[in-house]
Motif scaffolding. Structure first.
Motif, PDB file in Angstrom:
ATOM      1  N   VAL A  12       0.854  -1.192   0.000  1.00 17.86           N
ATOM      2  CA  VAL A  12       0.000   0.000   0.000  1.00 17.86           C
ATOM      3  C   VAL A  12       0.889   1.242   0.000  1.00 17.86           C
ATOM      4  O   VAL A  12       1.576   1.526   0.976  1.00 17.86           O
ATOM      5  N   SER A  14       3.096   3.890  -3.106  1.00 14.56           N
ATOM      6  CA  SER A  14       4.116   3.695  -4.149  1.00 14.56           C
ATOM      7  C   SER A  14       5.242   4.718  -4.042  1.00 14.56           C
ATOM      8  O   SER A  14       5.803   5.158  -5.031  1.00 14.56           O
ATOM      9  N   GLY A  15       5.571   5.096  -2.790  1.00 15.78           N
ATOM     10  CA  GLY A  15       6.760   5.931  -2.578  1.00 15.78           C
ATOM     11  C   GLY A  15       7.993   5.045  -2.561  1.00 15.78           C
ATOM     12  O   GLY A  15       7.919   3.853  -2.899  1.00 15.78           O
ATOM     13  N   PRO A  16       9.133   5.591  -2.132  1.00 17.82           N
ATOM     14  CA  PRO A  16      10.349   4.792  -2.065  1.00 17.82           C
ATOM     15  C   PRO A  16      10.162   3.508  -1.250  1.00 17.82           C
ATOM     16  O   PRO A  16      10.658   2.449  -1.640  1.00 17.82           O
ATOM     17  N   TYR A  37      -0.727  -0.799  -4.554  1.00 15.52           N
ATOM     18  CA  TYR A  37      -1.908   0.073  -4.615  1.00 15.52           C
ATOM     19  C   TYR A  37      -1.519   1.477  -4.170  1.00 15.52           C
ATOM     20  O   TYR A  37      -0.861   1.648  -3.141  1.00 15.52           O
ATOM     21  N   GLY A  45       5.375   8.829  -4.705  1.00 16.50           N
ATOM     22  CA  GLY A  45       5.267   9.510  -3.412  1.00 16.50           C
ATOM     23  C   GLY A  45       6.067  10.795  -3.341  1.00 16.50           C
ATOM     24  O   GLY A  45       6.010  11.656  -4.234  1.00 16.50           O
ATOM     25  N   VAL A  51      10.631  15.978  -2.755  1.00 16.46           N
ATOM     26  CA  VAL A  51      11.995  16.370  -3.137  1.00 16.46           C
ATOM     27  C   VAL A  51      11.942  17.680  -3.928  1.00 16.46           C
ATOM     28  O   VAL A  51      11.123  17.836  -4.837  1.00 16.46           O
ATOM     29  N   HIS A  55      16.614  19.921  -6.988  1.00 18.13           N
ATOM     30  CA  HIS A  55      17.459  18.752  -6.744  1.00 18.13           C
ATOM     31  C   HIS A  55      17.059  17.606  -7.685  1.00 18.13           C
ATOM     32  O   HIS A  55      16.712  16.516  -7.224  1.00 18.13           O
ATOM     33  N   VAL A  80      -6.319   4.266  -6.219  1.00 14.55           N
ATOM     34  CA  VAL A  80      -7.025   3.407  -5.275  1.00 14.55           C
ATOM     35  C   VAL A  80      -6.607   3.822  -3.858  1.00 14.55           C
ATOM     36  O   VAL A  80      -5.439   3.700  -3.493  1.00 14.55           O
ATOM     37  N   VAL A  82      -6.555   3.028  -0.180  1.00 13.07           N
ATOM     38  CA  VAL A  82      -6.800   1.944   0.769  1.00 13.07           C
ATOM     39  C   VAL A  82      -7.343   2.564   2.062  1.00 13.07           C
ATOM     40  O   VAL A  82      -6.865   3.602   2.512  1.00 13.07           O
ATOM     41  N   GLU A 105       1.344  11.387   5.918  1.00 14.11           N
ATOM     42  CA  GLU A 105       0.661  12.460   5.187  1.00 14.11           C
ATOM     43  C   GLU A 105       0.074  13.540   6.091  1.00 14.11           C
ATOM     44  O   GLU A 105      -0.563  14.463   5.614  1.00 14.11           O
ATOM     45  N   VAL A 127       5.243  22.645   0.620  1.00 17.85           N
ATOM     46  CA  VAL A 127       6.045  21.816  -0.294  1.00 17.85           C
ATOM     47  C   VAL A 127       5.123  21.165  -1.326  1.00 17.85           C
ATOM     48  O   VAL A 127       5.436  21.112  -2.520  1.00 17.85           O
ATOM     49  N   ASP A 159      14.987  23.253   2.332  1.00 23.68           N
ATOM     50  CA  ASP A 159      14.382  23.198   0.981  1.00 23.68           C
ATOM     51  C   ASP A 159      13.446  24.382   0.791  1.00 23.68           C
ATOM     52  O   ASP A 159      13.495  25.099  -0.206  1.00 23.68           O
TER      53      ASP A 159
END
Ligand code: FAD
Length: 441
Positions: A12, A14-16, A37, A45, A51, A55, A80, A82, A105, A127, A159
């Protein structure tokens, strides 16, 4: 069919964390099917939405993630959510194992009066806004003010400062939280700040009194960083550097030993006009040193306050154990406590600290735990599970249409060609609607 006998794992987020967990699983167990998902129609992500845009080299990890996503054993289902479109329990029914990697989040709040005024933002939202996160596009902050105050002292604060020093903001003040300085990770970013074109640092030399004597005992990364700060604050620059600083149109500074007490409003009581700060001092020494209030206060006029004091994971499903005090899913080596078949990785597992490399290592650890459990029989993979087949059916019934990886590639190519036309690497699509429209063409 053969595929139905394969161990099925879903991830669940799809970041790093999600992609590195998938990468290790596929490598260690070539017989496993991994489905990812993702809430948004687009992957990656915080590499996409966190980021900083200046950079771009950090974003190269996307190439490795893309290879994983295109592996025959891996599928991506974007759009999707979850916890809303499908529950964690339903995923557990369909898969042998579920790995939660949905990041952090939420954000910590300052808990001071005036936090809701216009012109006060969390770094998370700010950001997200400058990085094109759809949910933050309504922020449209007014950047016409003279001074911005950023609370915090981590990479994210730096940043935000760099990005702010590009538009016509004249001055940017940094206000770390009142703990002993722990700027270990930000040495490269500090160097960048010191050398930022058309800006000059304005440090308060008094903040650094006594620091010189302590430097020699510091561990190496912190030593280099502190030396650089000392040099910037105390040393008289050479002629060329002095000239560069004299000509700079924008100024930035670090102010230590300050903590926010109140955000002050303008006469209409609508926008922020300044911030009231408590002045602190250190008591004790070494690791036992603590910042304590002196009773003094200081007011700084500003039109923008950005609190960069930390991201925070949130629970997404009541069936999943959640430690609210630490804001993580309680786990040992990525195995969610008292929840067989449930794992976690990334910021949800460790809390919101660490760079992509740290996230990679802790995600590999989680994948190792999962593989160990499969190999040892602790995780039962003997009975076939339906995997995405049953989840696709559920989603269809609920009117949710997933975005698969080749759909994302359509979005990617539209963004790149729009970018090319504008003379930059990418022009992001800013709404979920537009993303879905392009994906479904
Ligand atoms: P995330 O990257 O946040 O990924 C979580 C994913 O889960 C997201 O795609 C999200 O949409 C998805 N998700 C959330 N909820 C759900 C749900 N209910 N259902 C499905 N999906 C969901 N590191 C560096 O090495 N270099 C840098 O320059 C750098 N800059 C950074 C700048 C900022 C502003 C921030 C905040 C972090 C930065 N980092 C940097 C750190 C790095 O981004 C993190 O270490 C890493 O992204 C954490 O990975 P993650 O997968 O745990 O979380």
């Amino acid at each position: 069919p053969f595929s139905s006998c394969r161990p099925k794992v879903c991830i669940v987020g799809s970041g790093p964390a999600g992609f590195y967990t998938a990468q290790h699983l596929i490598k260690a167990r070539p017989d496993v099917d991994v489905d990812i998902y993702e809430r948004l129609p687009v992957p990656f992500g915080l590499v996409r939405f966190g980021v900083a845009p200046d950079h771009p080299e950090v974003k190269n990890v996307i190439n490795t993630f893309t290879q994983t996503a295109k592996h025959t054993c891996c599928s991506f289902y974007g759009n999707v959510t979850v916890g809303k479109d499908v529950s964690v329990g339903e995923l557990q029914q369909a898969y042998h194992a579920v790995v939660l990697s949905y990041g952090a989040e939420g954000n910590r709040s300052m808990g001071v009066p005036g936090e809701d005024l216009a012109g006060v933002y969390s770094a998370k939202d700010f950001v997200g806004w400058y990085n094109g996160l759809p949910s933050c596009q309504e922020l449209s902050p007014d950047l016409s003010c003279e001074t911005a105050v950023i609370l915090g002292q981590g990479n994210v604060a730096l940043d935000v400062a760099r990005i702010l020093l590009l538009p016509p903001i004249k001055k940017s003040v940094f206000l770390p939280v009142p703990t002993v300085c722990c700027l270990n990770a930000v040495c490269a970013e500090l160097r960048e700040m010191v050398n930022l074109p058309d800006t000059r640092p304005e440090m308060v030399a008094a903040d650094f009194e006594g620091v010189k004597d302590a430097v020699k005992d510091l561990p190496r990364p912190r030593k280099r960083l502190t030396e650089l700060m000392l040099k910037t604050a105390m040393e008289i620059p050479g002629e060329k550097e002095q000239e560069r600083r004299n000509n700079a149109s924008r100024v930035w500074s670090f102010r230590f030993f300050r903590s926010p007490i109140e955000i002050m409003a303008d006469p209409d009581n609508k926008r922020t006009a300044g911030i009231r700060l408590a002045v602190n001092k250190l008591e004790g020494s070494g690791d036992g040193a603590r910042a304590v209030l002196t009773g003094e206060v200081e007011d700084v006029s500003c039109g923008l306050v950005i609190s960069s004091i930390g991201y925070k994971s949130l629970p997404i499903d009541p069936s999943v154990p959640f430690d609210s005090s630490k804001a993580i899913v309680p786990n040992s080596m990525g195995r969610v406590q008292q929840a067989a078949g449930l794992y976690c990785s990334g910021w949800l597992k460790t809390g919101p600290t660490g760079v992509i490399a740290t996230t990679m290592n802790n995600s590999f650890d989680t994948a190792r735990s999962l593989v160990e459990d499969m190999d040892s029989g602790t995780l039962d993979i003997s009975a076939a599970k339906p995997g995405s087949q049953s989840i696709s059916g559920l989603l269809e019934k609920r009117g949710v249409k997933p975005v698969i990886f080749s759909d994302w590639e359509k979005i990617d190519s539209v963004e790149m060609s729009r970018g090319e036309a504008a003379g930059k690497p990418r022009e992001k699509l800013l709404t979920v609607e537009e993303m879905l429209q392009v994906a479904r063409k």
